[in-house]
Design an enzyme around this catalytic site. Sequence first.
Site, PDB file in Angstrom:
ATOM      1  N   HIS A   1       7.132  50.658 -19.280  1.00 25.98           N
ATOM      2  CA  HIS A   1       6.079  50.936 -18.168  1.00 25.98           C
ATOM      3  C   HIS A   1       4.658  50.887 -18.548  1.00 25.98           C
ATOM      4  O   HIS A   1       3.996  50.944 -18.164  1.00 25.98           O
ATOM      5  CB  HIS A   1       6.288  52.587 -17.742  1.00 25.98           C
ATOM      6  CG  HIS A   1       6.372  52.800 -16.375  1.00 25.98           C
ATOM      7  ND1 HIS A   1       6.208  51.859 -15.472  1.00 25.98           N
ATOM      8  CD2 HIS A   1       5.894  53.946 -15.924  1.00 25.98           C
ATOM      9  CE1 HIS A   1       6.208  52.610 -14.312  1.00 25.98           C
ATOM     10  NE2 HIS A   1       5.807  53.875 -14.408  1.00 25.98           N
TER      11      HIS A   1
ATOM     12  N   ASN B   1       4.271  53.029  -8.499  1.00 25.25           N
ATOM     13  CA  ASN B   1       3.323  54.263  -8.240  1.00 25.25           C
ATOM     14  C   ASN B   1       1.875  54.047  -8.534  1.00 25.25           C
ATOM     15  O   ASN B   1       1.098  54.724  -7.926  1.00 25.25           O
ATOM     16  CB  ASN B   1       4.026  55.508  -8.841  1.00 25.25           C
ATOM     17  CG  ASN B   1       5.197  55.944  -8.216  1.00 25.25           C
ATOM     18  OD1 ASN B   1       5.464  55.969  -6.951  1.00 25.25           O
ATOM     19  ND2 ASN B   1       6.183  56.613  -9.201  1.00 25.25           N
TER      20      ASN B   1
ATOM     21  N   ASP C   1       3.989  46.517 -14.722  1.00 25.30           N
ATOM     22  CA  ASP C   1       5.436  46.264 -14.855  1.00 25.30           C
ATOM     23  C   ASP C   1       6.022  46.030 -13.466  1.00 25.30           C
ATOM     24  O   ASP C   1       5.871  46.753 -12.704  1.00 25.30           O
ATOM     25  CB  ASP C   1       6.100  47.299 -15.844  1.00 25.30           C
ATOM     26  CG  ASP C   1       5.895  48.697 -15.111  1.00 25.30           C
ATOM     27  OD1 ASP C   1       4.866  49.329 -15.155  1.00 25.30           O
ATOM     28  OD2 ASP C   1       7.006  49.347 -14.752  1.00 25.30           O
TER      29      ASP C   1
ATOM     30  N   PHE D   1      -2.663  58.919 -16.386  1.00 23.23           N
ATOM     31  CA  PHE D   1      -0.989  58.678 -16.019  1.00 23.23           C
ATOM     32  C   PHE D   1      -0.787  57.903 -15.010  1.00 23.23           C
ATOM     33  O   PHE D   1      -1.750  57.686 -14.041  1.00 23.23           O
ATOM     34  CB  PHE D   1      -0.405  60.032 -15.719  1.00 23.23           C
ATOM     35  CG  PHE D   1      -0.201  60.897 -17.228  1.00 23.23           C
ATOM     36  CD1 PHE D   1       0.991  60.456 -18.044  1.00 23.23           C
ATOM     37  CD2 PHE D   1      -1.114  61.573 -17.710  1.00 23.23           C
ATOM     38  CE1 PHE D   1       0.908  61.239 -19.369  1.00 23.23           C
ATOM     39  CE2 PHE D   1      -0.890  62.242 -18.960  1.00 23.23           C
ATOM     40  CZ  PHE D   1       0.001  61.986 -19.748  1.00 23.23           C
TER      41      PHE D   1
ATOM     42  N   ASN E   1       0.648  57.607 -12.102  1.00 21.34           N
ATOM     43  CA  ASN E   1       0.759  57.768 -10.486  1.00 21.34           C
ATOM     44  C   ASN E   1      -0.681  58.255 -10.163  1.00 21.34           C
ATOM     45  O   ASN E   1      -0.803  58.191  -9.165  1.00 21.34           O
ATOM     46  CB  ASN E   1       1.754  59.152 -10.470  1.00 21.34           C
ATOM     47  CG  ASN E   1       3.028  58.840 -10.563  1.00 21.34           C
ATOM     48  OD1 ASN E   1       3.549  57.838 -11.115  1.00 21.34           O
ATOM     49  ND2 ASN E   1       3.934  59.904 -10.512  1.00 21.34           N
TER      50      ASN E   1
END
Length: 252
Positions: free
Chosen positions: A76, A169, A148, A121, A123
């Site tokens: 990720h 996301n 990714d 982060f 999201n």
Amino acid sequence: MNIGSCSMSRFQFPIRLLTKPLISMRYNKSFLSLQNSSASSITTTTTTELTKSKQNEPWLIVGLGNPGKTFSGTRHNVGFEMVDTIAQAEGISMKSVSFKALFGKGYIGDVPVILAKPQTFMNLSGESVGAIVSYYKIPLKQVLVIFDDLDLPFAKLRLLPKGGHGGQNGMKSIINHLKGNSAFPRLRIGIGRPPGKMDPAAFVLRSFTKQEREELDFTLHRGLEAVRIILLEGFDKGATFVNSAKKIEQIG
């Protein structure tokens, strides 16, 4: 919003010491023809090159990932790794923290660039990207987001001028914070599909095998070359370079 050193000037970039001729090597023939001209003529050409460089608008290059050692080196976080590769190759420091991101300014050739790794982060990546775009008034066509992609074969690159979020996301968040506008380029890095019935959410947080690591490192350097082509020669040439390349089957 913590804008740190950015408050001094929206377009304040590091001063570069000119160690090479201002005229590009691709114009060698023109340069040689100028050698017999007057000194004032050469000075005029040099001034023109400087002015052109100063007028270049900055690009924002964003790599998506999750902050902290726990997520370092996972699938990720390949967006972070791509930005780190660019920063190291171009000598751009990423030690500043601004706009909720690890942040750096520098140049690729004569083109000013802003590199960012949002620390919100994945999201919530749009909180950082939206703030940078708004503050620097960067046109969306010069906002390159790197992330990714589960739907691409491992280590394959795909460059597109615009598109949806594809279920990613971080991209969802960015598009939301750009008021629903998705007309910005993106470089997708394939991480492959999870094996068997493995949960994709768990798969993206897995590390790479030794063989995967070697192949990914090769891909990151191809991505670096692609970014240089996009900024210095245009998006279309960059897309041709990326999208026509075949996935390598073996490193050796």
